[in-house]
Write an enzyme that holds these catalytic residues in place. Structure first.
Site, PDB file in Angstrom:
ATOM      1  N   TYR A   1       0.830  -1.206   0.000  1.00  0.00           N
ATOM      2  CA  TYR A   1       0.000   0.000   0.000  1.00  0.00           C
ATOM      3  C   TYR A   1       0.860   1.249   0.000  1.00  0.00           C
ATOM      4  O   TYR A   1       2.081   1.200   0.209  1.00  0.00           O
ATOM      5  CB  TYR A   1      -0.963  -0.016   1.183  1.00  0.00           C
ATOM      6  CG  TYR A   1      -0.375   0.323   2.543  1.00  0.00           C
ATOM      7  CD1 TYR A   1       0.455  -0.568   3.214  1.00  0.00           C
ATOM      8  CD2 TYR A   1      -0.650   1.547   3.160  1.00  0.00           C
ATOM      9  CE1 TYR A   1       0.986  -0.248   4.457  1.00  0.00           C
ATOM     10  CE2 TYR A   1      -0.128   1.873   4.410  1.00  0.00           C
ATOM     11  CZ  TYR A   1       0.693   0.963   5.051  1.00  0.00           C
ATOM     12  OH  TYR A   1       1.215   1.285   6.280  1.00  0.00           O
TER      13      TYR A   1
ATOM     14  N   LYS B   1       6.403  -1.955   1.926  1.00  0.00           N
ATOM     15  CA  LYS B   1       5.224  -1.396   2.603  1.00  0.00           C
ATOM     16  C   LYS B   1       4.035  -2.340   2.436  1.00  0.00           C
ATOM     17  O   LYS B   1       3.127  -2.102   1.639  1.00  0.00           O
ATOM     18  CB  LYS B   1       4.912   0.002   2.049  1.00  0.00           C
ATOM     19  CG  LYS B   1       4.010   0.838   2.948  1.00  0.00           C
ATOM     20  CD  LYS B   1       4.067   2.299   2.555  1.00  0.00           C
ATOM     21  CE  LYS B   1       3.042   3.160   3.261  1.00  0.00           C
ATOM     22  NZ  LYS B   1       3.162   3.208   4.713  1.00  0.00           N
TER      23      LYS B   1
ATOM     24  N   GLU C   1      11.776   2.671  14.397  1.00  0.00           N
ATOM     25  CA  GLU C   1      10.922   3.761  13.911  1.00  0.00           C
ATOM     26  C   GLU C   1       9.660   3.785  14.763  1.00  0.00           C
ATOM     27  O   GLU C   1       9.536   3.025  15.722  1.00  0.00           O
ATOM     28  CB  GLU C   1      10.591   3.570  12.425  1.00  0.00           C
ATOM     29  CG  GLU C   1       9.934   2.238  12.111  1.00  0.00           C
ATOM     30  CD  GLU C   1       9.746   1.973  10.614  1.00  0.00           C
ATOM     31  OE1 GLU C   1       9.642   2.927   9.843  1.00  0.00           O
ATOM     32  OE2 GLU C   1       9.689   0.789  10.249  1.00  0.00           O
TER      33      GLU C   1
ATOM     34  N   LEU D   1      10.846   1.354   7.282  1.00  0.00           N
ATOM     35  CA  LEU D   1      10.267   1.807   6.017  1.00  0.00           C
ATOM     36  C   LEU D   1      11.029   3.049   5.561  1.00  0.00           C
ATOM     37  O   LEU D   1      11.332   3.928   6.368  1.00  0.00           O
ATOM     38  CB  LEU D   1       8.785   2.155   6.193  1.00  0.00           C
ATOM     39  CG  LEU D   1       8.114   2.500   4.860  1.00  0.00           C
ATOM     40  CD1 LEU D   1       7.886   1.252   4.019  1.00  0.00           C
ATOM     41  CD2 LEU D   1       6.816   3.247   5.067  1.00  0.00           C
TER      42      LEU D   1
END
Ligand code: PDD
Length: 284
Positions: A33, A147, A179, A204
């Site tokens: 996505y 992702k 993260e 990411l």
């Protein structure tokens, strides 16, 4: 009022936007996505999001049923049909529907779904007060650079933060922050250096991160791409996160310890202002 959603070539009211129970996105999280921010009715960092989408698809050997020009046209059509001025557009590509099997099907037709989410991003009360985060173990898989829609670990992390009365969670692996649950984590040291984890499979590769680092460097901020611990972040002058849904968002508390003065710091505030200003100029 019902949204108009794009599903596999059709624009339909959201109540009619459905996919197969055999879709591998549903059965196996076999789907990727993107979320692109919309400001002033235009797309922010769109080229970056499309480049990352193709990278994710390539890493999973997954196809996509439309070309880039068509993809952009779908984004615009959804903004127009839903009168979207500010918020985001969610895009998901799935490998498609096939009888349940771990092995990729030979004949599945990739699926494509997009929908809009109206939301204020530029004027944000949270940006005024700053976020409070907790740190939790990073229990996600090893390819966080792709992702995918495997979002149960981040979802559980956000629930844990919510139950603790906080805004979000930072994820920790081998003693270092990877993260945030749905954003990249950054700190500013007491000598004014922006420190952020370097790119690898552990995080990411945030599109907002890349733009904000470029703006920081252009405006004379020293940037160091390396891992940092929760303890270092707690002792930093400032902390903040970046994402397409939050832009630059100050973090003012980590595990109950105030960061800096416990209020949004000048570097985060400045980078947020620059990011919004430049996005308004460069959005397409
Ligand atoms: N999340 N890291 C993770 C784990 C993310 O899920 C995201 C984005 C980011 C920031 O990437 P970008 O700047 O390209 O948005 C970092 C999106 C917004 C989401 O899941 O809603």
């Amino acid at each position: 009022m019902s949204r108009i959603v794009y599903v596999n070539g059709r624009y339909v009211p959201e109540e009619q936007a459905v996919i197969s129970v055999f879709d591998r996105g549903f059965l196996m999280a076999d789907a990727v996505y993107e979320v692109t921010a919309v400001l002033d009715g235009r797309l922010v960092d769109f080229a970056g999001h499309m480049a990352r989408l193709h990278r994710s698809l390539g890493e999973l050997d997954m196809g996509i049923p439309v070309n880039d020009a068509e993809l952009e046209a779908i984004h615009r059509e959804l903004m127009a049909r839903n009168a979207l001025r500010e918020g985001g557009i969610y895009l998901q590509v799935t490998r498609g529907a096939a009888d349940r099997d771990f092995v990729f099907p030979d004949d599945a037709v990739p699926g494509l779904v997009l929908f809009t989410q109206a939301r204020e991003i530029a004027a944000s009360p949270l940006a005024e007060r700053g976020m409070k985060v907790i740190s939790i173990p990073d229990i996600r898989w090893g390819r966080r650079d792709i992702k995918t829609v495997q979002l149960l670990a981040p979802s559980l992390g956000k629930m844990q933060a919510k139950r603790a009365g906080k805004d979000d969670a930072w994820l920790v692996e081998d003693g270092m922050v990877t993260e945030g649950t749905s954003n990249n984590a950054h700190i500013v040291t007491r000598d004014g250096t922006l420190v952020t984890r370097g790119l690898s499979n552990a995080i990411l590769h945030g599109i907002t991160r890349a733009s904000v680092l470029a703006f920081a460097r252009e405006t004379g901020t020293r940037v160091e791409e390396r891992a940092f611990s929760v303890a270092e972040a707690q002792q930093a002058a400032e902390a903040f996160i970046t994402s397409a849904s939050a832009f630059v968002m100050p973090v003012v508390e980590i595990d109950g310890v105030p960061v800096g003065d416990g209020v949004p710091g000048p570097v985060a505030k400045r980078l947020r202002a620059i990011y919004i200003e430049e996005s308004l100029k460069q959005a397409v």
